[in-house]
Structures are given as C-alpha cells and as structure tokens.
Design an enzyme around this catalytic site. Structure first.
Site, short mmCIF file in Angstrom:
data_model
loop_
_atom_site.label_atom_id
_atom_site.label_comp_id
_atom_site.label_asym_id
_atom_site.label_seq_id
_atom_site.Cartn_x
_atom_site.Cartn_y
_atom_site.Cartn_z
N LYS A 8 0.82 -1.22 0.00
CA LYS A 8 0.00 0.00 0.00
C LYS A 8 0.85 1.26 0.00
CE LYS A 8 -2.15 -0.97 3.87
NZ LYS A 8 -1.67 -2.33 4.18
N ARG A 83 -10.04 1.44 7.99
CA ARG A 83 -9.79 0.02 8.24
C ARG A 83 -10.87 -0.64 9.06
NH1 ARG A 83 -3.43 -1.33 8.56
NH2 ARG A 83 -2.74 0.66 7.81
N ARG A 122 11.26 -6.72 5.11
CA ARG A 122 11.15 -5.33 5.53
C ARG A 122 11.71 -5.15 6.94
NH1 ARG A 122 5.35 -2.60 5.04
NH2 ARG A 122 4.88 -3.50 7.07
N ARG A 128 11.35 -2.10 11.19
CA ARG A 128 10.05 -1.73 11.78
C ARG A 128 9.73 -2.65 12.94
NH1 ARG A 128 4.96 -0.35 7.93
NH2 ARG A 128 3.87 -1.44 9.60
N ARG A 139 -1.42 -8.87 13.12
CA ARG A 139 -1.88 -7.85 12.17
C ARG A 139 -2.70 -8.48 11.05
NH1 ARG A 139 3.65 -5.86 10.89
NH2 ARG A 139 2.80 -4.69 9.15
P1 ADP Z 1 0.47 -2.43 7.71
O1 ADP Z 1 -0.66 -2.22 6.78
O2 ADP Z 1 1.60 -3.19 7.12
O3 ADP Z 1 0.04 -3.01 9.04
P2 ADP Z 1 0.72 0.46 8.32
O4 ADP Z 1 1.98 1.23 8.32
O5 ADP Z 1 -0.32 0.86 7.35
O6 ADP Z 1 1.20 -1.05 8.07
O7 ADP Z 1 0.10 0.46 9.80
C1 ADP Z 1 0.88 0.17 10.92
C2 ADP Z 1 0.02 0.18 12.21
O8 ADP Z 1 -0.54 1.49 12.40
C3 ADP Z 1 -1.20 -0.75 12.21
O9 ADP Z 1 -0.86 -2.06 12.59
C4 ADP Z 1 -2.07 -0.05 13.27
O10 ADP Z 1 -1.63 -0.31 14.59
C5 ADP Z 1 -1.84 1.42 12.98
N1 ADP Z 1 -2.84 1.94 12.02
C6 ADP Z 1 -2.59 2.38 10.75
N2 ADP Z 1 -3.74 2.78 10.16
C7 ADP Z 1 -4.73 2.59 11.05
C8 ADP Z 1 -6.14 2.77 11.04
N3 ADP Z 1 -6.77 3.27 9.96
N4 ADP Z 1 -6.84 2.47 12.16
C9 ADP Z 1 -6.23 2.00 13.25
N5 ADP Z 1 -4.92 1.76 13.33
C10 ADP Z 1 -4.16 2.05 12.25
#
Ligand code: ADP
Length: 186
Positions: A8, A83, A122, A128, A139
C-alpha cells in the site's frame, strides 16, 4: 486497501504524485508521532507494537485534522484508512464536510506466503518494530476480522478496483493507474 505487506505505502506515494495530490498514510503519521515522542505517538505505539488497531476515535481525529490541511484541498489519496466500519462512516462524514467525493477504492491482493516474505524482508531492512513474526500474525488476523469486510461495502457501492499486487513494483503501479484511468473524479 490490502493486507499488511501488500504494498500500500509503496504504491500510494507514486500513484498520488501522478495525480499531484498528497498520499496520507495513517501508519506513517503514527510512526512520525512515535519517533517525535508526542502524546499521540505514545498512545499509538502500545497498539502498533501489539499488532492491534489504534482506537477509532484517535485515528479518526488524526485523519480529520490532516485532510483539513491546505495541501489536501484539491484532493488526496488515503493509505491505510479506513480500516474499520466505524472509520468508513466517519470518512463519509468527513468527505461530505470537505465537499469532496470518494471516487475509487483500490485493493491490492497478494499471495499469503509472499506477504510473510515481504514483511520479514522489511523487518531486516527498515527495522520496523511491528514486523516480527507474532506481531505480523496478529496484524493479519486483525486485517481479516476488521478490514476485509470493507471490501464488500465498497464493492456494493461500485467503487472497488481489485488489483493484482504480485510482481515488480512498477508493474503493480501500472496496474493501479490503469484501473483508475476510467475513474472520473466527481
Ligand atoms: P500495515 O498495513 O503493514 O500493518 P501500516 O503502516 O499501514 O502497516 O500500519 C501500521 C500500524 O498502524 C497498524 O498495525 C495499526 O496499529 C496502525 N494503524 C494504521 N492505520 C490505522 C487505522 N486506519 N486504524 C487504526 N490503526 C491504524
């Protein structure tokens, strides 16, 4: 949209710049707050490190503030938001308030084994803290439980574009841009 590791963030930046609009990544904003040690960062980190979603109220307020900034006045691309069903509703309200419209939803699909490989890779390169085996597994579960149902919601609204996320990054970018070519911003 797409499960963790679908690409993404990688695609969002390129696609948004080809439309000359900002890519707004909730994950990036949370991580920036974590490294700056803000109150938001302290709150978010507990959830991120456990592979859980940050609570809707916190996330919604953050996105609301971000899309009110000047650079988003001409449109924006959201990466990692919404989400949850509550976030879908909140976004509908925000969009109405700004006078924008939601034009398209792109979901990237990638084979499950490939996802794990990408995330492990990654973890080695970016360090990370949420890319460890058990947090990755959590996740993925949270995505399946809370986010996958959104695919049907947006399919029913006629907004969904499913894009094959396998293959080289520029190939996937081309597929996303091709899928969006028929979309007229309203
Ligand atoms: P990934 O999709 O690989 O999990 P992201 O960088 O998009 O990585 O998100 C990392 C973390 O940030 C998520 O696991 C969550 O804890 C938090 N997060 C990101 N976007 C949201 C969202 N829309 N609602 C709630 N938590 C979020």
């Amino acid at each position: 949209m797409g499960p963790p590791g679908a690409g993404k963030g990688t695609q969002a930046g390129t696609v948004a710049s080809s439309y000359d609009i900002p890519a707004i990544s909730t994950g990036d904003i949370f991580r920036a707050n974590v490294s700056e040690g803000t109150d938001l960062g302290k709150e978010a980190q507990r959830y991120m490190d456990a592979g859980e979603y940050v609570p809707d109220e916190v996330t919604n307020l953050m996105v609301r503030n971000r899309i009110d900034e000047d650079d988003a006045a001409g449109g924006f691309l959201l990466d990692g938001y919404p989400r949850t069903l509550a976030q879908v509703e909140e976004l509908d309200g925000m969009i109405k308030h700004t006078g924008h419209s939601l034009d398209a939803v792109v979901v990237l699909s990638v084979d499950p084994e490939e996802l794990v490989q990408r995330l492990v890779q990654r973890a080695e390169t970016d360090g990370r803290s949420d890319d460890t085996e058990d947090v990755i597994r959590r996740r993925q579960e949270v995505y399946a439980e809370q986010t996958e149902p959104l695919i049907e919601v947006y399919r029913d609204r006629g907004l969904l574009h499913e894009v094959d996320g396998m293959g080289a990054v520029p190939e996937v970018t081309e597929r996303v841009l091709a899928a969006l070519r028929g979309v007229t911003p309203s």
